[in-house]
Design an enzyme around this catalytic site. Structure first.
Site: not given
Length: 252
Positions: A72, A109, A132, A134
């Site tokens: 991504k 997202d 996280g 990411g």
């Protein structure tokens, strides 16, 4: 819009994905009998340009791709432009071809996450722990910030800004953040027995815990949270919401 459109999901390991079935149902409802959605596993993103050129030469043009872990963020250098949302987030989960043969990136997202979680938010969810760092975590942070929710990242390595390492996360900090969002792929099928380290003694029935993993439907992380009385939800609603947003972007 023609019926011979081809879409797909780009990632590294896609055995867990429900996206083909999701889009097959979407195509059926839209009467697009010849539209197709495929899984495309690529072992390293540096091969993207050659891979997509060869794929389209052999099988015809693609109308759009979803992008998932771990690409991504690393796909960004291969895109010619980004939508404002993708630019602000610093990650994409959907790309589509431009007229000149290059590719544009978008991020659905954030809106997918907000659409899935908004009915469950309460007034005491003014602070969130996002696990996280990411692309998914960045989209979640962006979305929560638009609602005025303060976000602290829980990561393996300390980052600049509001972040804490896993080993430094205290039960007291967990108790102070009644919204917890697990954004790593840890616990995804087939590694269903894996779970990120977490001080569970800080979890309470007042917590809302979200794991973006949707396969399995209940990860070990969610089982642990639920055993402490927390309200829990997986990433399936987000999957559908971000897919709907990507479909609208691809086809307009």
């Amino acid at each position: 819009m023609t019926e011979a459109q081809r879409f797909g999901l780009l990632g590294k390991s896609l055995a867990h994905s429900h996206s083909p079935a999701l889009f097959a149902e979407k195509f059926k409802r839209a009467g697009l009998d010849s539209a197709r959605y495929s899984l495309f596993e690529l072992d390293e993103i540096g091969k993207f340009s050659d891979w997509i050129t060869t794929l389209q030469e052999q099988h015809g043009p693609l109308s759009g791709l979803n992008v998932t872990v771990p690409y991504k963020e690393s796909i960004l250098p291969f895109l010619s432009s980004l939508t404002p949302e993708a630019q602000a987030i610093g990650a994409v989960n959907a790309i589509k071809p431009c007229d000149d043969g290059t590719w544009m990136g978008h991020n659905t997202d954030a809106v997918g996450f907000l659409n899935s979680i908004r009915p469950f938010l309460r007034s005491d969810h003014e602070r969130a722990l996002v696990i996280g760092n990411g692309g998914a975590a960045k989209a979640v942070r962006y979305g929560l910030n638009t609602l005025g929710i303060q976000v602290a990242h829980v990561t393996r390595r300390e980052l600049s800004g509001s972040s804490v390492r896993f080993e430094d996360l205290s039960p007291e900090a967990v108790g102070h953040h009644k919204l917890v969002v697990q954004c790593t792929p840890v616990g995804t099928y087939p590694d269903v027995d894996n779970c990120v380290p977490f001080p569970w003694s800080g979890m309470t029935p007042q917590h809302l815990v979200v794991d973006l993993v949707y396969n399995p439907a209940e990860t070990k992380f969610l089982r642990e949270a639920r055993s402490r009385g927390a309200e829990s939800m997986n990433g399936k609603d987000m999957l559908y919401a971000q897919a709907d947003a990507a479909w609208r972007w691809w086809t307009t």
